[in-house]
Design a protein around this motif. Structure first.
Motif, mmCIF file in Angstrom:
data_model
loop_
_atom_site.group_PDB
_atom_site.id
_atom_site.type_symbol
_atom_site.label_atom_id
_atom_site.label_comp_id
_atom_site.label_asym_id
_atom_site.label_seq_id
_atom_site.Cartn_x
_atom_site.Cartn_y
_atom_site.Cartn_z
ATOM 1 N N LYS A 80 0.838 -1.196 0.000
ATOM 2 C CA LYS A 80 0.000 0.000 0.000
ATOM 3 C C LYS A 80 0.876 1.250 0.000
ATOM 4 O O LYS A 80 2.079 1.187 0.268
ATOM 5 C CB LYS A 80 -0.914 0.011 1.226
ATOM 6 N N ARG A 81 0.276 2.392 -0.275
ATOM 7 C CA ARG A 81 1.027 3.655 -0.279
ATOM 8 C C ARG A 81 1.669 3.930 1.070
ATOM 9 O O ARG A 81 2.725 4.548 1.154
ATOM 10 C CB ARG A 81 0.107 4.807 -0.661
ATOM 11 N N SER A 82 1.013 3.482 2.135
ATOM 12 C CA SER A 82 1.535 3.699 3.494
ATOM 13 C C SER A 82 2.713 2.779 3.814
ATOM 14 O O SER A 82 3.345 2.922 4.856
ATOM 15 C CB SER A 82 0.422 3.454 4.516
ATOM 16 N N GLY A 83 2.980 1.794 2.940
ATOM 17 C CA GLY A 83 4.038 0.832 3.182
ATOM 18 C C GLY A 83 3.531 -0.473 3.784
ATOM 19 O O GLY A 83 4.265 -1.447 3.876
ATOM 20 N N ARG A 84 2.268 -0.477 4.188
ATOM 21 C CA ARG A 84 1.663 -1.691 4.745
ATOM 22 C C ARG A 84 1.553 -2.756 3.672
ATOM 23 O O ARG A 84 1.343 -2.455 2.506
ATOM 24 C CB ARG A 84 0.271 -1.333 5.275
ATOM 25 N N ARG A 85 1.680 -4.012 4.064
ATOM 26 C CA ARG A 85 1.631 -5.135 3.125
ATOM 27 C C ARG A 85 0.406 -5.981 3.453
ATOM 28 O O ARG A 85 0.218 -6.362 4.599
ATOM 29 C CB ARG A 85 2.891 -5.973 3.241
ATOM 30 N N ARG A 144 3.030 -3.109 -6.052
ATOM 31 C CA ARG A 144 2.621 -1.826 -5.483
ATOM 32 C C ARG A 144 1.157 -1.550 -5.851
ATOM 33 O O ARG A 144 0.723 -1.867 -6.956
ATOM 34 C CB ARG A 144 3.519 -0.717 -5.982
ATOM 35 N N SER A 145 0.417 -0.970 -4.944
ATOM 36 C CA SER A 145 -0.992 -0.669 -5.193
ATOM 37 C C SER A 145 -1.144 0.277 -6.388
ATOM 38 O O SER A 145 -2.132 0.199 -7.120
ATOM 39 C CB SER A 145 -1.651 -0.083 -3.947
ATOM 40 N N ASN A 151 -7.589 10.449 -6.040
ATOM 41 C CA ASN A 151 -7.973 11.275 -4.898
ATOM 42 C C ASN A 151 -8.350 12.698 -5.315
ATOM 43 O O ASN A 151 -7.791 13.669 -4.799
ATOM 44 C CB ASN A 151 -6.844 11.274 -3.864
#
Length: 166
Positions: A53-58, A104-105, A133
Motif C-alpha cells: 500500500k502507499r503507506s508501506g503496509r503489506r 505496489r498498489s 484522490n
C-alpha cells in the motif's frame, strides 16, 4: 469445502464444468448433512501476491476486492458481466506474469485504469476520481481533457506540445 448453510465439511461435488472463458472451474456442490446446494469456483493461482500500500503496509492480494472496486466503478453502466470478468482475469494474469510477488498498489490502480479506459469512459472517470484522490472539479476537467485528447487519436503529450508551440 465447508457448507455455507450449516458449516459442515461433509460436502460432495455433483457437477463440474469450465467457465465460458475456460479460466475457472464451476463446481456445483451439495451438503450431505443439511442437503444445501451451493456453487464454488476454482481458479489457477500462479503465485501468492502481496500488495504494498502507499503507506508501506503489506496485505495479501484479494481478487474479490479488485472485482468489487471495478463493479463499483461500473455500477449502472451497460457492461456485460462476462466482459468485466475477462477484464479482471486479464489484470490478475498480468500481475502474476510480472514475476514479482510484491506488487505496489499504484501498479494495480494503473492496470485497472488502463482496462477501464477501453471498457467504459464513465467507469474510468469514476475509478480515477477515487484512485487519484480528486479534491475539486478542476481535477475532473483535467482528466476529461486527457480522455477527449486520446479519443481524438492523438496522445495528450502531443496536443500539449502543439499548444506550447502556438
Amino acid at each position: 469445502m465447508r457448507c455455507p448453510y450449516c458449516g459442515s465439511t461433509n460436502t460432495q461435488v455433483k457437477d463440474s464444468r469450465p467457465s465460458e472463458d475456460h479460466t475457472t472451474i464451476r463446481r456445483r456442490r451439495v451438503c450431505a448433512d443439511c442437503g444445501g446446494r451451493f456453487t464454488t469456483f476454482e481458479r489457477v493461482q500462479l503465485r501468492e501476491l502481496t500488495v504494498i500500500k502507499r503507506s508501506g503496509r503489506r496485505i495479501p492480494f484479494d481478487r474479490d476486492k479488485l472485482m468489487r472496486s471495478v463493479q463499483i466503478a461500473l455500477r449502472k453502466r451497460p457492461v456485460e458481466p462476462e466482459r468485466v470478468e475477462r477484464m479482471v482475469s486479464g489484470i490478475v494474469r498480468r500481475l502474476e506474469n510480472m514475476g514479482e510477488n510484491d506488487i505496489r498498489s499504484e501498479t494495480i490502480g494503473h492496470l485497472v485504469m488502463e482496462a477501464l479506459k477501453g471498457l467504459d469512459d464513465v467507469a474510468y472517470v469514476r475509478f480515477a476520481s477515487v484512485y487519484k484522490n480528486f479534491r475539486e472539479a478542476k481535477d475532473f476537467e483535467v482528466l476529461l481533457g486527457e480522455l477527449a485528447g486520446t479519443e481524438g487519436g492523438e496522445e495528450p503529450e502531443a496536443s500539449e506540445a502543439a499548444a506550447a508551440e502556438e
